[in-house]
Design a protein around this motif. Sequence first.
Motif, short mmCIF file in Angstrom:
data_model
loop_
_atom_site.label_atom_id
_atom_site.label_comp_id
_atom_site.label_asym_id
_atom_site.label_seq_id
_atom_site.Cartn_x
_atom_site.Cartn_y
_atom_site.Cartn_z
N GLY A 1 0.84 -1.19 0.02
CA GLY A 1 0.00 0.11 0.08
C GLY A 1 0.90 1.25 0.03
N LEU A 2 1.95 1.09 0.97
CA LEU A 2 2.90 2.40 0.74
C LEU A 2 3.46 2.51 -0.42
CD1 LEU A 2 4.31 2.30 4.37
CD2 LEU A 2 2.56 3.88 3.51
N ARG A 3 3.94 1.39 -1.14
CA ARG A 3 4.56 1.71 -2.38
C ARG A 3 3.56 2.18 -3.50
NH1 ARG A 3 5.87 -3.75 -2.87
NH2 ARG A 3 7.76 -3.25 -2.22
N SER A 4 2.36 1.50 -3.57
CA SER A 4 1.41 2.16 -4.33
C SER A 4 1.31 3.69 -4.05
CB SER A 4 -0.19 1.59 -4.23
OG SER A 4 -1.08 2.22 -4.87
N LEU A 5 1.05 4.18 -2.78
CA LEU A 5 0.94 5.63 -2.50
C LEU A 5 2.12 6.27 -2.98
CD1 LEU A 5 -0.70 5.38 1.02
CD2 LEU A 5 -1.64 6.47 -0.88
N ARG A 6 3.35 5.81 -2.54
CA ARG A 6 4.46 6.55 -3.20
C ARG A 6 4.66 6.77 -4.69
NH1 ARG A 6 9.57 3.04 -3.81
NH2 ARG A 6 7.99 2.27 -5.57
N ASP A 7 4.09 5.78 -5.44
CA ASP A 7 4.02 5.94 -6.74
C ASP A 7 3.06 6.75 -7.34
OD1 ASP A 7 6.24 3.97 -6.83
OD2 ASP A 7 4.94 2.37 -7.66
N GLY A 8 1.71 6.66 -6.69
CA GLY A 8 0.56 7.50 -7.30
C GLY A 8 0.86 8.90 -6.93
N LEU A 9 1.21 9.15 -5.57
CA LEU A 9 1.40 10.74 -5.07
C LEU A 9 2.85 11.06 -5.65
CD1 LEU A 9 0.38 9.93 -1.34
CD2 LEU A 9 -1.01 11.10 -2.84
N GLY A 10 3.57 10.38 -6.14
CA GLY A 10 4.86 11.10 -6.70
C GLY A 10 5.94 11.22 -5.70
N GLY A 11 5.99 10.61 -4.53
CA GLY A 11 7.14 10.51 -3.57
C GLY A 11 6.63 9.95 -2.42
N ALA A 12 7.71 9.84 -1.41
CA ALA A 12 7.23 9.05 -0.15
C ALA A 12 7.31 9.94 1.12
CB ALA A 12 8.21 7.80 0.17
N ASP A 13 7.39 11.30 0.93
CA ASP A 13 7.60 12.29 1.82
C ASP A 13 6.16 12.77 2.30
OD1 ASP A 13 10.19 12.07 2.00
OD2 ASP A 13 10.62 13.68 0.55
N PHE A 14 5.42 11.78 2.88
CA PHE A 14 4.12 12.19 3.35
C PHE A 14 4.08 11.66 4.85
CE2 PHE A 14 3.67 8.40 0.83
CZ PHE A 14 3.41 7.44 1.40
#
Length: 128
Positions: free
Chosen positions: A49-62
């Motif tokens: 899920g975090l991988r999908s969010l990183r890809d969809g949001l454009g980064g992991a800084d959330f």
Amino acid sequence: MNEAGSSAGPARGSLKVPLDRIVVLHDEIDLPFGEVQSRFGGGLAGHNGLRSLRDGLGGADFWRVRAGVGRPDSSDPEIVSRYVLSKFRESTEQVSELIERAADEAARLVEQIGAGGSDEVGGQEADK
């Protein structure tokens, strides 16, 4: 959760929300059941899920609110996958308390981010 980025990314783009103002709640096998921690950014630890969010949001800084669900006794990916996708072994009351604590932590983050921006919240991991 495994494909959350496919909807969160377009929503972020449409609403023009800065990445550092996103708050995500997720299960965390690296925390004992019932423990809740928040943190800014970080690795994915194999969390789809975090991988999908990183890809969809454009980064992991959330922002992440990590709800501890414990870890099975094995590191075998199939066993871990079955574990996180199975029903909780804990009582309904314990699960409800975990969800409530995670929601309270998310609300606290949203309030602080809204009041002063993400710089005011701090980037440290915090036990709650």
